[in-house]
Write a protein that holds these residues in place. Structure first.
Motif, short mmCIF file in Angstrom:
data_model
loop_
_atom_site.label_atom_id
_atom_site.label_comp_id
_atom_site.label_asym_id
_atom_site.label_seq_id
_atom_site.Cartn_x
_atom_site.Cartn_y
_atom_site.Cartn_z
N LEU A 189 0.56 -0.53 0.10
CA LEU A 189 0.07 -0.02 -0.02
C LEU A 189 -0.02 0.83 0.64
N PHE A 190 1.26 2.05 -0.84
CA PHE A 190 1.65 3.04 -1.24
C PHE A 190 1.01 4.16 -0.83
N PRO A 204 -6.14 -7.37 -6.53
CA PRO A 204 -4.59 -6.33 -6.29
C PRO A 204 -3.77 -6.14 -5.79
N CYS A 205 -2.28 -6.70 -5.42
CA CYS A 205 -1.18 -7.23 -4.87
C CYS A 205 -0.24 -6.00 -4.55
N TRP A 206 -1.29 -4.68 -5.55
CA TRP A 206 -0.52 -3.18 -4.68
C TRP A 206 -1.90 -1.88 -5.04
N ALA A 207 -1.55 -1.09 -4.02
CA ALA A 207 -2.33 -0.17 -4.06
C ALA A 207 -2.05 1.67 -3.71
N ILE A 208 -2.61 2.80 -4.18
CA ILE A 208 -2.28 4.13 -3.60
C ILE A 208 -3.53 3.76 -2.69
N VAL A 209 -2.78 5.00 -1.24
CA VAL A 209 -3.73 5.11 -0.48
C VAL A 209 -3.06 6.34 0.06
N ASP A 253 -6.42 -0.20 -9.42
CA ASP A 253 -7.72 -1.09 -9.61
C ASP A 253 -7.54 -0.33 -7.77
N ALA A 254 -6.92 -0.93 -6.59
CA ALA A 254 -7.21 -0.39 -5.16
C ALA A 254 -6.67 0.66 -5.62
N PHE A 255 -7.54 2.12 -4.99
CA PHE A 255 -7.18 3.23 -4.88
C PHE A 255 -7.62 4.13 -4.09
N VAL A 256 -7.41 4.70 -3.05
CA VAL A 256 -7.87 5.06 -2.09
C VAL A 256 -7.42 6.65 -1.52
N PRO A 270 -7.21 5.00 6.67
CA PRO A 270 -7.18 4.83 5.09
C PRO A 270 -6.63 3.35 4.37
N TYR A 271 -5.29 3.59 5.49
CA TYR A 271 -4.41 1.97 5.01
C TYR A 271 -5.62 0.51 5.43
N LEU A 272 -6.77 0.35 6.11
CA LEU A 272 -7.70 -0.61 6.60
C LEU A 272 -8.26 -0.26 4.84
N LEU A 273 -8.49 0.67 4.57
CA LEU A 273 -9.65 0.23 3.53
C LEU A 273 -8.67 0.05 2.47
#
Length: 237
Positions: free
Chosen positions: A12-13, A115-120, A141-144, A158-161
């Motif tokens: 989670l970046f 998804p194996c990565w997200a931007i938070v 795909d995972a974008f917060v 944010p990181y829980l989401l």
């Protein structure tokens, strides 16, 4: 200490200061807002505002309380970041060191079922999408973004989401952050955290006790795991 190797289900970046450098634009935006809100101490704001949602910073430093006005001014502020980053000889929104190689490895897995990565990010969706486009990073795909949570960093929301959007437990996630508020958010969510010394001092970051602390993402390598997830190597001096 050498290299530390481990596997996580998802990374989670954070965005600003972690993947991209928008410092020039942020300074320009606060300078613009100082014309509307006299008395703003831009240098003081810059020392404590990074990693916090724009609406929360505007509420704190500009005294805006109306939710409608906050939304409007947040959009204006973030538009000013993009405008300022392109004007007056500023450097624009650019990738930070080590980011390109990591993105080249993870982006091909963008269409995996999980998804194996997200931007938070604490930025709004409109600004974050624009900043990613400028820097050449695809929206995952995972974008917060700021609108997705009621309580932003340093709260864990944010990181829980982000973990939820990746479909994995927070304890199986790695957070990558450059701001003390973001480190606190990731740890509170139950994630391991890599802290980067890209926008704050080593002492400021150490005070939040990240799991690992490195200069920037040049000290980190990531590869898609053979059975999903991400294999991570952190080089500690």
């Amino acid at each position: 200490m050498g290299a530390i190797t481990f596997h996580v289900d998802a990374v989670l970046f954070d965005m600003d200061g972690t993947l991209v450098d928008s410092t020039a634009g942020v300074i320009g935006a606060w300078e613009t807002f100082a014309e509307t809100y006299p008395g703003l101490d831009v240098q003081k704001i810059l020392s404590s505002s990074h990693g916090v949602r724009t609406v929360d910073n505007l509420k704190k430093y500009c005294g805006i309380t109306s939710s409608v006005e906050l939304e409007k001014e947040a959009a204006r502020f973030e538009e000013a970041i993009v405008t300022s980053s392109k004007a007056n000889g500023r450097n624009g929104i650019t990738l930070l060191s080590g980011v390109r190689s990591i993105m080249d490895e993870l982006v091909p897995g963008k269409n995996n079922p999980k998804p194996c990565w997200a931007i938070v990010t604490s930025a709004t969706r409109a600004y974050a999408s624009a900043a990613l486009e400028i820097s050449g990073i695809p929206v995952p795909d995972a974008f917060v973004t700021a609108e997705d949570v009621t309580q932003g960093k340093p709260y864990p929301d944010p990181y829980l989401l982000g973990a939820y959007k990746c479909g994995v437990p927070p304890g199986n996630c790695l957070v990558v952050e450059d701001a003390p508020s973001g480190v606190a958010s990731g740890l509170a969510a139950g994630c391991a955290v890599i802290g980067l010394i890209t926008s704050h001092t080593k002492e400021q970051m150490e005070a939040k006790h990240p799991t690992y602390l490195v200069e920037n993402l040049s000290s980190v390598s990531m590869k898609m795991g053979a059975n999903g997830g991400v294999d991570v190597v952190v080089n500690i001096d």
